[in-house]
Design an enzyme around this catalytic site. Structure first.
Site, PDB file in Angstrom:
ATOM      1  N   ASP A   1       0.799  -1.111   0.205  1.00  0.00           N
ATOM      2  CA  ASP A   1       0.188  -0.004   0.000  1.00  0.00           C
ATOM      3  C   ASP A   1       0.925   1.112  -0.091  1.00  0.00           C
ATOM      4  O   ASP A   1       1.889   1.213   0.331  1.00  0.00           O
ATOM      5  CB  ASP A   1      -1.011  -0.070   0.961  1.00  0.00           C
ATOM      6  CG  ASP A   1      -2.286   0.785   0.942  1.00  0.00           C
ATOM      7  OD1 ASP A   1      -2.193   1.713  -0.084  1.00  0.00           O
ATOM      8  OD2 ASP A   1      -3.509   0.565   1.591  1.00  0.00           O
TER       9      ASP A   1
HETATM   10  C1  BGC Z   1      -5.138   3.289  -0.059  1.00  0.00           C
HETATM   11  C2  BGC Z   1      -5.374   1.817  -0.888  1.00  0.00           C
HETATM   12  C3  BGC Z   1      -4.842   2.714  -2.577  1.00  0.00           C
HETATM   13  C4  BGC Z   1      -3.674   3.358  -2.384  1.00  0.00           C
HETATM   14  C5  BGC Z   1      -3.316   3.715  -3.801  1.00  0.00           C
HETATM   15  C6  BGC Z   1      -3.700   3.820  -0.264  1.00  0.00           C
HETATM   16  O1  BGC Z   1      -4.028   5.041   0.445  1.00  0.00           O
HETATM   17  O2  BGC Z   1      -5.090   2.661   1.227  1.00  0.00           O
HETATM   18  O3  BGC Z   1      -6.487   1.431  -0.676  1.00  0.00           O
HETATM   19  O4  BGC Z   1      -5.172   1.349  -3.331  1.00  0.00           O
HETATM   20  O5  BGC Z   1      -3.783   4.484  -1.647  1.00  0.00           O
HETATM   21  O6  BGC Z   1      -4.166   5.069  -4.242  1.00  0.00           O
END
Ligand code: BGC
Length: 720
Positions: A261
Site C-alpha cells: 500500500d
Molecule cells: C489506500 C489504497 C489505495 C492506495 C493507492 C492507499 O492510501 O489504502 O486502498 O489503493 O492508496 O491509491
C-alpha cells in the site's frame, strides 16, 4: 519459479540492479494523491529504465505518452504497468461498494466491474486497486464504505464476481484490467474503528471472517494482492511472512504480484519494526512484497541490503520475474498501446449510464414505510425536497469517485423534477451538511405548507465523511441536521404532511429517532452518477425497492460491534434474569438486522422443505420455500439461507449465511425458491483449524433477513 517463460528469464538476466529495482517500484503521477508525495522526477526515471510502474495517471493520451517513453526510449523497452483505484466505477460512477453489496446480486457485482474495467482500459490503464474485500463490523471505520459489509459469505461472492468482472476471460484483452484484492487482511477490526490503528483478533476470527474473501479472490485468479497498512497482533501486514509467504503463496498457491500500500514499506519504521529504510525494505522483500508503492524503500534500501548480505539477488529476481510475468499476462509486451487505442463509442457510454441507474435502483434499501407513503401518490400537487443532500451532485458520487466524469451526477431534486411532471417541486437546503449554521432552517420549514403532499428530506454524510482516513467517533447526522429535521418533522406533523427521509451515508448511521419519527426512510448510501434518477424510480414506483442492508444497523454506538453471526452466550439474554447477556440501558437487538429491506410487495413464506433430510459428506440437499407476493405491486424478494449448528466441537455462530436467492413476483402470485446446499458447506474449522464435517443435526433457517423471529426452520441430519 515454476512455469517461468524463456523471454522473462532472458530479460531478467540482462537487467542491471537499478533496472530491476525500477520494476519493483511504483510512483504516483500525482493525479489523485492519497498520501505524501515522495516521488522525484518520474519521467526521467522511466527513460532511464529505473521505474517500471505508475499510479494515478489517467487519460489514454497521457498514459500512452509515458508508455512510449518506457517502450521506445528506455534501454530494455519494458512497458510500464499503470494502475488506478477504480473502487466503484472509473468515469461512470456506480453506487459505492457497500451499496452494491446491498443488491445481493452476483451478476451486478460482475457487470459493474466489467464496465469499470472497460472504462479503465479505455483510459490506457492495465491495473486497478480493487476489489476491496475487508469485512467491517465497526461502523466508525470509514472504509466500511469501500467493502462488502459485515459478512464473509458476501466477501467471498463479491471477490469472485469482481475478479471475473475486472479480469474477464482473458487478461490480455484490451478491455480487461488486472484486479488487486485488498487490503490483505483483517484491516476492518482496527481498534476503536480508527483508520490505520492496531488490530488484534483471534486466529479463528481471522480465518473464519477475514481470510475467506481473499482465498476466493486467489481461487478466482486475482492478479495482485495489496497488504493492509495495519499490523495484526504486532506484525504489520507489509512484512507478515506467515500470512504473505506461508499462507498466501504457500497454502493458497498465489503466484501473482504483491503490491504494497501507499508508502507502507516506509511506515514499517513508524510501526516500530524497522530501524531505517534498509531494514524496512528487507522485511518487506523477505515477506514477498514485489512492488514498493511510493516508499522508495526498494530503490534506496535494497542496494545497501544487498551489499550487507541481508538479501540475495535471487530474492530480488523472484519479485522482478513476477512483475514482468504480470506485464506479459496483460499483453503489455505484445501491444503496450492496446488499451486506450480506441475511444469508446457514445452508445457504449450511454448504455453504461443506464446500467448505473439500474444498479443504483437495486442498491436502495427501504428501511421504513409505515404509512405506505411510498410510492408517492400519482398526481401530487406539491412536493418539498429539503435538506443539504437534496441538490448536492458532488456528494452523490460518494468517496473515491476515481476519475468520475466532471459532469454533474443527477441529484434528488433533479431526478424528482424530471419524474414528477405537473407537480410543483420546491426546494431548500435548510442547513449545510456539517457546518454549525442554522440560519436557513426557518425559511426551509416555511415551505412545508398544508397543501404539500409530501416532504422528501435528504440527510446524511458528505461523501468525504466516509472512506479512507474518515473514521467517525460520532456516526450520527452531522452538523445541525438533527435540529433541522426536528423542525421539519414538527411542522409536517402540524400540517399533516408525511415525511420521507432519504439517508446518504457510507456506513450505518446512528439514527433510531429518525427511524421512529419519519413516515418512511430510504437508505440511499451514495448511489453514484445516476443517483437522483434511481431514487425517483423507486419513489414513483417505477421499480419496487429491493436492496437489503449488508451490515447491521445498531440502535446506539454502545452496541458496536453488532453483527448477526455472533455466538451464543453461556447465559443467553433473558429479560427476567439479571445475570444474562444484555444491556441495562438498551435492547441488544439491532435497529435494522443484516439483510433487512422492505419492498412494495408483501411477501409471505411457507412450506420450507429440505430434501433429502439426511446427507453424507459427499452429498447435497435441496432447500425449497414458497414465497407469495400478497402486496399490490410487482416486487423482488431476496431470500436468505442460514444454517445453525447447535452442537459442535467449536461453538458455532447462531446464524451463518450460506446463500441468497432472488425471486420477482407479480401481485397475488407464488413462486418456489430453490437452493442447493452441498454438505461441504457445512464444514467449519475444528479445534486445530482444519476443516471438519461433524455428524449431527443442522438447523436450516430461511427468510427475509437475519432476524431470527422472521426465519422459518427445518432440520437436516448430517451422517458420518
Ligand atoms: C489506500 C489504497 C489505495 C492506495 C493507492 C492507499 O492510501 O489504502 O486502498 O489503493 O492508496 O491509491
Amino acid at each position: 519459479m515454476v512455469g517461468k517463460t524463456r523471454n522473462i528469464d532472458d530479460l531478467v538476466g540482462r537487467m542491471t540492479l537499478a533496472e530491476k529495482l525500477g520494476q519493483l517500484t511504483m510512483t504516483s503521477a500525482s493525479y489523485a494523491v492519497t498520501g505524501p508525495v515522495i516521488a522525484g522526477d518520474s519521467t526521467e526515471s522511466i527513460r532511464n529504465g529505473n521505474l517500471g510502474n505508475l499510479l494515478n495517471l489517467v487519460g489514454a493520451q497521457h498514459v500512452h505518452e509515458m508508455q512510449r517513453i518506457a517502450v521506445e526510449e528506455s534501454r530494455l523497452g519494458i512497458p510500464l504497468l499503470m494502475g488506478f483505484d477504480v473502487i466503484h466505477g472509473h468515469r461512470t460512477i456506480f453506487p459505492v461498494p457497500l451499496a452494491e453489496a446491498a443488491t445481493f446480486d452476483p451478476q451486478i457485482w460482475e457487470l459493474t466491474a466489467r464496465e469499470a474495467a472497460r472504462e479503465t482500459a479505455a483510459d490506457g490503464l492495465a491495473l486497478t486497486f480493487a476489489p476491496m474485500l475487508d469485512v467491517s463490523r465497526d461502523l466508525r471505520w470509514g472504509r466500511t464504505v469501500e467493502g462488502p459489509g459485515e459478512d464473509p459469505w458476501l466477501a467471498v461472492e463479491i471477490a469472485r464476481a469482481k475478479v471475473r468482472g475486472f479480469q474477464g476471460a482473458d487478461l490480455s484483452s484490451p478491455e480487461s484490467v488486472a484486479a488487486t484484492a485488498k487490503h490483505f487482511c483483517a484491516y476492518g477490526p482496527v481498534t476503536g474503528g480508527r483508520d490505520y490503528a492496531s488490530v488484534d483478533i483471534s486466529e479463528r476470527t481471522l480465518r473464519e471472517v477475514h481470510l475467506p474473501g481473499f482465498a476466493a479472490a486467489v481461487r478466482a485468479g486475482v492478479a495482485a494482492i495489496m497488504p493492509a497498512f495495519t499490523e495484526l497482533g504486532g506484525i504489520p501486514l507489509t512484512m507478515h511472512k506467515p500470512l504473505l509467504r506461508d499462507y498466501l503463496r504457500g497454502e493458497l498457491g498465489f503466484d501473482g504480484v504483491i503490491v504494497s500500500d501507499y508508502n507502507a514499506i516506509r511506515e514499517l519504521i513508524y510501526h516500530g519494526v524497522a530501524g531505517d529504510i534498509v531494514d524496512a525494505a528487507v522485511l518487506a522483500l523477505k515477506a514477498g512484497v514485489d512492488i514498493d508503492m511510493m516508499a522508495e524503500a526498494y530503490r534506496n534500501g535494497l542496494p545497501v541490503a544487498l551489499e550487507r548480505g541481508l538479501v540475495t539477488r535471487e530474492e530480488i529476481d523472484e519479485c522482478v520475474w513476477r512483475v514482468l510475468r504480470l506485464k506479459e499476462r496483460l499483453g503489455l509486451f505484445d501491444d503496450p498501446y492496446g488499451r486506450g487505442s480506441r475511444a469508446e463509442p457514445a452508445e457504449t457510454i450511454a448504455a453504461r449510464r443506464r446500467i448505473a441507474r439500474e444498479v443504483a435502483v437495486k442498491s436502495l434499501v427501504l428501511a421504513k414505510n409505515s404509512t405506505g407513503v411510498l410510492p408517492l401518490i400519482e398526481g401530487a400537487r406539491r412536493v418539498c425536497v429539503l435538506g443539504p443532500l437534496a441538490d448536492a451532485w458532488r456528494e452523490m458520487r460518494g468517496p473515491w469517485a476515481a476519475a468520475g466524469y466532471e459532469q454533474p451526477s443527477v441529484t434528488v431534486l433533479a431526478g424528482l423534477r424530471d419524474a414528477l411532471t405537473g407537480t410543483s417541486v420546491v426546494h431548500a437546503d435548510g442547513v449545510p451538511i456539517a457546518a454549525a449554521d442554522v440560519s436557513g432552517i426557518g425559511a426551509a420549514v416555511e415551505l412545508v405548507t398544508s397543501d404539500t403532499d409530501v416532504v422528501i428530506l435528504c440527510l446524511g454524510e458528505a461523501a468525504e465523511m466516509s472512506g479512507e482516513a474518515a473514521s467517525r467517533a460520532h456516526p450520527e447526522l452531522p452538523g445541525e441536521q438533527r435540529a433541522f429535521t426536528d423542525a421539519v418533522l414538527e411542522r409536517a406533523r402540524r400540517e399533516h404532511v408525511p415525511v420521507v427521509a432519504v439517508l446518504f451515508c457510507g456506513r450505518p448511521l446512528i439514527v433510531p429517532w429518525l427511524m421512529e419519527r419519519a413516515d418512511a426512510v430510504l437508505i440511499a448510501w451514495f448511489p453514484g452518477t445516476e443517483a437522483g434518477n434511481a431514487i425517483a424510480d423507486v419513489m414513483t414506483g417505477r421499480v419496487s425497492p429491493s436492496g437489503r442492508t449488508p451490515i447491521t444497523w445498531p440502535r446506539g454506538l454502545g452496541q458496536v460491534p453488532l453483527f448477526y453471526s455472533q455466538r451464543s452466550s453461556g447465559r443467553p439474554e433473558n429479560p427476567q434474569d439479571h445475570f444474562t447477556s444484555k444491556y441495562l440501558d438498551s435492547p441488544s437487538s439491532p435497529l435494522l438486522p443484516f439483510g433487512f429491506g422492505l419492498t412494495y410487495g408483501r411477501f409471505v413464506y411457507a412450506n420450507l422443505a429440505v430434501s433429502p433430510d439426511t446427507v453424507t459428506a459427499e452429498g447435497a440437499v435441496e432447500v425449497t420455500v414458497d414465497v407469495a407476493n400478497e402486496g399490490a405491486r410487482v416486487a423482488e424478494e431476496t431470500v436468505f439461507l442460514f444454517i445453525r449448528d447447535r452442537v459442535a466441537s467449536v461453538a458455532r455462530p447462531t446464524l451463518e449465511l450460506k446463500g441468497t436467492a432472488k425471486i420477482v413476483l407479480d401481485p397475488g402470485t407464488t413462486g418456489k425458491v430453490r437452493f442447493t446446499l452441498p454438505a461441504a458447506e457445512l464444514r467449519f474449522l475444528g479445534l486445530d483449524f482444519e476443516p471438519v464435517l461433524e455428524p449431527g443435526e443442522i438447523e436450516i433457517r430461511v427468510g427475509p433477513c437475519a432476524d431470527p423471529a422472521q426465519l422459518m426452520s427445518a432440520r437436516l441430519t448430517l451422517q458420518a
